[in-house]
Design an enzyme around this catalytic site. Sequence first.
Site, PDB file in Angstrom:
ATOM      1  N   GLY A   1       0.958  -1.076  -0.216  1.00  0.00           N
ATOM      2  CA  GLY A   1       0.102  -0.054   0.045  1.00  0.00           C
ATOM      3  C   GLY A   1       0.840   1.239  -0.254  1.00  0.00           C
ATOM      4  O   GLY A   1       0.421   2.213  -0.509  1.00  0.00           O
ATOM      5  N   ASP A   2       2.093   1.282   0.694  1.00  0.00           N
ATOM      6  CA  ASP A   2       2.900   2.234   0.669  1.00  0.00           C
ATOM      7  C   ASP A   2       3.913   2.301  -0.488  1.00  0.00           C
ATOM      8  O   ASP A   2       4.074   3.058  -1.258  1.00  0.00           O
ATOM      9  CB  ASP A   2       3.967   2.205   2.015  1.00  0.00           C
ATOM     10  CG  ASP A   2       2.994   2.513   3.183  1.00  0.00           C
ATOM     11  OD1 ASP A   2       2.639   3.578   3.110  1.00  0.00           O
ATOM     12  OD2 ASP A   2       2.954   1.782   4.181  1.00  0.00           O
ATOM     13  N   LEU A   3       4.334   1.199  -0.837  1.00  0.00           N
ATOM     14  CA  LEU A   3       5.467   0.966  -1.848  1.00  0.00           C
ATOM     15  C   LEU A   3       5.078   1.128  -3.285  1.00  0.00           C
ATOM     16  O   LEU A   3       5.828   1.715  -3.869  1.00  0.00           O
ATOM     17  CB  LEU A   3       6.223  -0.376  -1.569  1.00  0.00           C
ATOM     18  CG  LEU A   3       7.122  -0.533  -0.336  1.00  0.00           C
ATOM     19  CD1 LEU A   3       7.587  -1.906  -0.251  1.00  0.00           C
ATOM     20  CD2 LEU A   3       7.919   0.313   0.061  1.00  0.00           C
TER      21      LEU A   3
END
Length: 392
Positions: A174-176
Amino acid sequence: MGALSNLRVLDLTQVLAGPYCTMLLADMGADVVKIERPGGDLIRSNPPFVDDPEYEAYGGYFQSVNRGKRSIELNFGDEADREDFLSLVEEADVVVENYRSGTMEKYDLGYETLRKYNPELIYSSIRGFGDPRTGETHRQGQPSFDLIAQALGGVMEITGHEDGPPTKVGPGIGDLFTATLNCIGILAAVNHREQTGEGQYVDTAMYDAMISMTERAIYQQSYTGEPPSRRGNSHPTLFPYDAFETADGHAVIAAFGDNHWRAVCEAMDRPDLAADYPDPASRLENRDELREEIAAWAADLGNEELIDALEGRVPVAPVQNTEDIFEDPHVHAREMLVPVEQPGADAEVEISGSPIKMTATNPRPRGRAPLLNEHREEILGETADAEPTADD
């Protein structure tokens, strides 16, 4: 020189998504100035440490995604620090932040203000639910983390075993993935500016990114009218495409092509299976029985024995842990493990290298992560003669 050595990036981000985005830019040569709030990035104190966190400047989390950057500590509530920031904005190419929507506006440092000081500025934000400038929703202003994005974006629903609960993917995708898309957006905006002289706002939302990542589930819903769910390690439309337990581990086999299927049957000494299930449709229809056949064969073999039986003819690989990765000569040949200094530990540690390879300007981690405020005098000295002046 790196491919982006002409770019100055002001990095207002912390934790993972934003720092990973600006790390990609730094690896490609951009001068990334990490502007940290008082006390520094929240993850400076996160483990693991080599030895003793009392003496080490930061842990592995911070080191991994902040390598090659310069650090300055600024308090936007302090007028002098705010003026210093604006002097940096005048000379910058890109500003990246991952605060909640409206945070920068509270300090009168939103995009509309900053573009008065630098009309060619590219302003980029990474948020859980995007920015109202690119599409206003009721979710904006809500906090979000990787787990929230994976849950909302459908990732968890299609991850895990059929009889098990929804499961998040191990890495913080979700971040990367959001960070990677944001980096692409920044580079596209840089290219647009080269052609037109115009800066712009780049907005990437974690929820949006997860919908993009689950593209297969989206088209399945549209085509079939049914929400796809968990299938373990298998694939909804390809077989065999799965993980199998061996006598000493697990291996994956992706043999859905007719030629690969025949090679698997030959290695199993089962020409009858190749004859009885010659096409993808017949194999998919009988996947449960065929999986049992392959599983029984794999269970009698060690991982290495199974790989030797198929490698070169069939897409196959062992399921590796990080110890295996550190021992893999391919990983070292590709420079995917890079040593950097760990301040306070009198030691070097290894972090992941850049997966982007270029023949003329090869990206690479450009040194360790910075100490908090390590480059204040150096950075402010570079703009000491510049006075911020907004265009009315």
